[in-house]
Design a protein around this motif. Structure first.
Motif, PDB file in Angstrom:
ATOM      1  N   ARG A 222      40.893  25.530  33.626  1.00  0.00           N
ATOM      2  CA  ARG A 222      42.262  25.943  33.334  1.00  0.00           C
ATOM      3  C   ARG A 222      42.257  27.218  32.509  1.00  0.00           C
ATOM      4  N   SER A 223      43.098  28.160  32.875  1.00  0.00           N
ATOM      5  CA  SER A 223      43.133  29.435  32.171  1.00  0.00           C
ATOM      6  C   SER A 223      43.759  29.289  30.796  1.00  0.00           C
ATOM      7  N   PRO A 224      43.205  29.961  29.772  1.00  0.00           N
ATOM      8  CA  PRO A 224      43.816  29.954  28.439  1.00  0.00           C
ATOM      9  C   PRO A 224      44.907  31.014  28.282  1.00  0.00           C
ATOM     10  N   ASP A 408      55.620  21.890  39.294  1.00  0.00           N
ATOM     11  CA  ASP A 408      54.711  21.689  38.169  1.00  0.00           C
ATOM     12  C   ASP A 408      53.291  22.141  38.473  1.00  0.00           C
ATOM     13  N   SER A 409      52.992  22.388  39.740  1.00  0.00           N
ATOM     14  CA  SER A 409      51.621  22.670  40.190  1.00  0.00           C
ATOM     15  C   SER A 409      50.695  21.517  39.820  1.00  0.00           C
ATOM     16  N   LEU A 410      51.174  20.291  40.054  1.00  0.00           N
ATOM     17  CA  LEU A 410      50.388  19.102  39.743  1.00  0.00           C
ATOM     18  C   LEU A 410      50.280  18.168  40.945  1.00  0.00           C
ATOM     19  N   ASP A 411      51.372  17.481  41.267  1.00  0.00           N
ATOM     20  CA  ASP A 411      51.314  16.348  42.179  1.00  0.00           C
ATOM     21  C   ASP A 411      51.248  16.761  43.655  1.00  0.00           C
ATOM     22  N   ALA A 462      43.432  15.233  39.743  1.00  0.00           N
ATOM     23  CA  ALA A 462      44.894  15.327  39.595  1.00  0.00           C
ATOM     24  C   ALA A 462      45.342  14.703  38.284  1.00  0.00           C
ATOM     25  N   ASP A 463      44.801  13.528  37.973  1.00  0.00           N
ATOM     26  CA  ASP A 463      45.176  12.845  36.731  1.00  0.00           C
ATOM     27  C   ASP A 463      44.795  13.662  35.498  1.00  0.00           C
ATOM     28  N   ALA A 464      43.579  14.205  35.507  1.00  0.00           N
ATOM     29  CA  ALA A 464      43.090  14.950  34.340  1.00  0.00           C
ATOM     30  C   ALA A 464      43.931  16.181  34.061  1.00  0.00           C
ATOM     31  N   LEU A 465      44.262  16.945  35.093  1.00  0.00           N
ATOM     32  CA  LEU A 465      45.066  18.151  34.902  1.00  0.00           C
ATOM     33  C   LEU A 465      46.496  17.813  34.514  1.00  0.00           C
ATOM     34  N   SER A 466      46.998  16.698  35.033  1.00  0.00           N
ATOM     35  CA  SER A 466      48.367  16.295  34.735  1.00  0.00           C
ATOM     36  C   SER A 466      48.514  15.805  33.294  1.00  0.00           C
ATOM     37  N   GLY A 471      51.445  15.118  30.171  1.00  0.00           N
ATOM     38  CA  GLY A 471      51.412  13.945  29.314  1.00  0.00           C
ATOM     39  C   GLY A 471      51.157  12.634  30.011  1.00  0.00           C
ATOM     40  N   SER A 472      50.963  12.646  31.327  1.00  0.00           N
ATOM     41  CA  SER A 472      50.671  11.416  32.069  1.00  0.00           C
ATOM     42  C   SER A 472      49.747  11.753  33.223  1.00  0.00           C
ATOM     43  N   GLY A 473      49.213  10.701  33.859  1.00  0.00           N
ATOM     44  CA  GLY A 473      48.457  10.917  35.081  1.00  0.00           C
ATOM     45  C   GLY A 473      49.358  11.474  36.173  1.00  0.00           C
ATOM     46  N   ALA A 474      48.755  11.936  37.259  1.00  0.00           N
ATOM     47  CA  ALA A 474      49.502  12.575  38.339  1.00  0.00           C
ATOM     48  C   ALA A 474      50.270  11.550  39.171  1.00  0.00           C
ATOM     49  N   LEU A 475      51.280  12.034  39.886  1.00  0.00           N
ATOM     50  CA  LEU A 475      52.010  11.226  40.851  1.00  0.00           C
ATOM     51  C   LEU A 475      51.381  11.416  42.236  1.00  0.00           C
TER      52      LEU A 475
END
Length: 610
Positions: A222-224, A408-411, A462-466, A471-475
């Motif tokens: 993940r970029s800082p 969100d660029s997550l799920d 997915a869970d780790a990045l989410s 604040g929660s695992g991914a959907l």
């Protein structure tokens, strides 16, 4: 060469760090004066007269030193665990990243003489720093440069990867999360003591495919740049840095041969925000709108971001999974316009409304409908492949990249990335001779066990990045794990959605402040002997009036009345009346909360990422 373990020793007057290990013969110590906060590298002879330490601890890496208003915090890794070995190179997961106050509350009060308000300021800043160091997902390795892909490591000069070169000196700072915290220590000449940290996810799985040993590794960096959380950091900044920008590398190896494939995710690269305000899904707002249609700061940010991607990775396939109707439509239109105005032949824009296309839990359409659209790009971009890890045996190079985003660029993003990754893994295993390219041979049937490992590592990714961003695992991970959308998976999504709502409204302000301190987005001015506050760097939050402070409590009280009234032993008329009155009151107070929601949520106190 980087020092891998160190002895941390403390006394009431000083803190020292000394390289440990049988192979190390240290000549210097890192010395921290607890009274003056001075940091210096001293010879062992200079430190020979020091008193015996009160404590001695073995630490597994020096991360850096953060200066605060009245104190400083030494960042060290006190606990680690194995994350596996990528191509026989051990990788470590940070279990505990400790922020040790150089002075601490006792010294600040008794020896430095801080007032109560000053002590409160420092306690607030300490809590912010601890919230950042407690983020899950920090990783490091001394045997492999986790900040660079396999292709990058193969292409950089041999001199920069010589054994004597410190890990921090050869790292790609685009993905080093302690690049700011390490500055003070590096300036003292202790760069070889610093371990570069990435934030994201690392997983290694080993298995058999057709009786042949295969390893699958996933590394997400993940970029800082433009750091932060779901509703505190959205979109891009004027320099083109995007929130939640992650480079994910999939490495597949068999024997001495291995492949590497890079994918990107990141927030929609425009100037926009979506601030938490008690509502479950706040409305996104464009920060800068050019009424003339000729492009303004938003267009400039978009083009800077895409130009940077082209410079680093080659042509870009930009897949947007956001909705073209509803509250996301404003971003869909703005993104489409930005692509049209840029008119870059190296950019292939693919708008694909995920929720519309996959309506009715038909997620297989990602494979059947989206993948064919980008198939020619995947073939043209290829992937990195080497037969034995030497530059002479490199037969393929990745010459382009797929960048995916949803809101969100997550799920949704992870579902699509896992499908693309599967396509590339199949191709790599065929080149390695592990899978037969002829489907009629039936060898793919022996791929089931390893495919399960593939699906689980992508779901865990997915869970780790989410967790870090939302604040929660991914959907939607039930589909990633099993290939099917299920009702239990939808229930899990509901629970996680509630977790996200809770974090975004109650905790993300402090977490954002901590991240901004860790990365130097906010730099605390040095204190003087006179009393000093944080007014120069504090954001101007609207104060709550008395009645606003009690709104959440009144809403909760009404809900309790409704529940209790419905179960007490009274007539049905009384039960119904009490329950209805309680629900009506809760609804009234909640509607009032929505009106002032931007005041009630946990917002960053420091004027950092926005």
């Amino acid at each position: 060469m980087t020092v891998e373990t160190l002895f941390l020793r403390t006394s009431p007057r000083w803190i020292t760090l000394e390289p440990a290990g049988a192979a190390v013969s240290p000549t210097h110590l890192l010395y921290l004066d607890r009274h003056t906060l001075a940091c210096s590298l001293r010879t062992k002879a200079e430190c020979a007269a020091l008193a015996e330490p009160d404590t001695e601890t073995l630490v597994y890496g020096l991360v850096g030193l953060l200066e605060s208003l009245h104190d400083a915090y030494l960042l060290v890794i006190t606990k680690r665990s194995s994350a596996g070995a990528i191509i026989e190179a051990p990788v470590w997961r940070v279990d505990t990243l400790k922020a040790i106050p150089v002075r601490g509350p006792k010294m600040l009060k008794k020896q430095i003489g801080l007032t109560k308000p000053q002590l409160a300021e420092e306690a607030m800043l300490a809590a912010m720093v601890n919230s950042a160091t407690s983020l899950p997902g920090f990783y490091f390795s001394h045997a492999i440069d986790l900040t660079r892909s396999a292709q990058q490591r193969a292409e950089v000069s041999r001199d920069s990867h010589a054994p004597a070169t410190p890990d921090f000196a050869r790292a790609d700072l685009r993905f080093v999360w302690n690049r700011y915290a390490a500055k003070k220590v590096a300036e003292q000449g202790a760069i070889s003591w610093i371990v570069p940290l990435i934030l994201g996810y690392v997983d290694v799985r080993n298995g058999l495919v057709n009786g042949k040993a295969v390893q699958l590794a996933l590394v997400s960096r993940r970029s800082p740049d433009r750091p932060g959380l779901r509703y505190t950091a959205r979109g891009a900044d004027v320099h083109g840095n995007c929130s939640n920008f992650v480079e994910t590398e999939q490495i597949v190896s068999h024997g001495d041969s291995y492949s590497s494939y890079i994918q990107l995710r990141g927030s929609i690269p425009l100037l926009w925000k979506q601030e938490a305000c008690i509502k479950y899904k706040p409305t996104p707002v464009l920060k800068e709108v050019d009424a003339g249609g000729k492009g303004g700061l938003g267009q400039m940010a978009f083009e800077k971001h895409l130009d940077s991607l082209v410079d680093h990775y080659g042509p870009v396939t930009l897949i947007s999974l956001i909705e073209n109707k509803g509250i996301e439509s404003i971003l869909h239109s703005a993104l489409s316009n930005a692509v049209d105005m840029m008119a870059n032949p190296k950019l292939h824009f693919v708008p694909w409304d995920f929720h519309k296309k996959c309506k009715g839990m038909k997620y297989e359409r990602v494979d059947h409908e989206l993948l064919p659209i980008i198939d020619s790009d995947l073939n043209a971009y290829s992937y990195f492949y080497t037969k034995d890890g030497t530059s002479a045996s490199i037969t393929k190079r990745q010459r382009g990249v797929v960048r995916v985003n949803c809101i969100d660029s997550l799920d949704r993003t992870n579902v699509v990335q896992s499908v693309v990754a599967h396509r590339i893994m199949d191709a790599a295993l065929q080149v390695m001779g592990v899978l037969d390219s002829n489907p009629e041979t039936g060898t793919a049937a022996k791929f089931d066990a390893f495919e399960k490992a593939f699906k689980n590592t992508w779901a865990d990714n997915a869970d780790a990045l989410s967790v870090v961003y939302a604040g929660s695992g991914a959907l939607k991970t039930d589909y990633t794990r099993t290939g099917k959308r299920s009702k239990p998976g939808m229930v899990q999504d509901g629970i996680r959605a509630v977790q996200r709502y809770f974090y975004q409204n109650m905790f993300d302000g402090r977490r954002q402040d901590g991240i901004d301190l860790l990365l130097g987005v906010v730099v605390i001015p040095k204190s003087s002997t006179a009393a000093k506050d944080l007014s120069s760097i504090m954001s101007k939050a609207e104060p709550l009036v008395v009645k606003e402070k009690f709104l959440p409590h009144l809403c909760l009280l009404c809900l309790i009345v409704a529940v209790v009234g419905s179960i007490v032993p009274q007539s049905m008329v009384i039960k119904g009346s009490v329950a209805a009155a309680g629900l009506a009151g809760a609804g009234l107070f909640f509607s009032m909360m929505l009106a002032v929601g931007h005041k009630l949520v946990s917002r960053p106190k420091l004027d950092g990422t926005n």
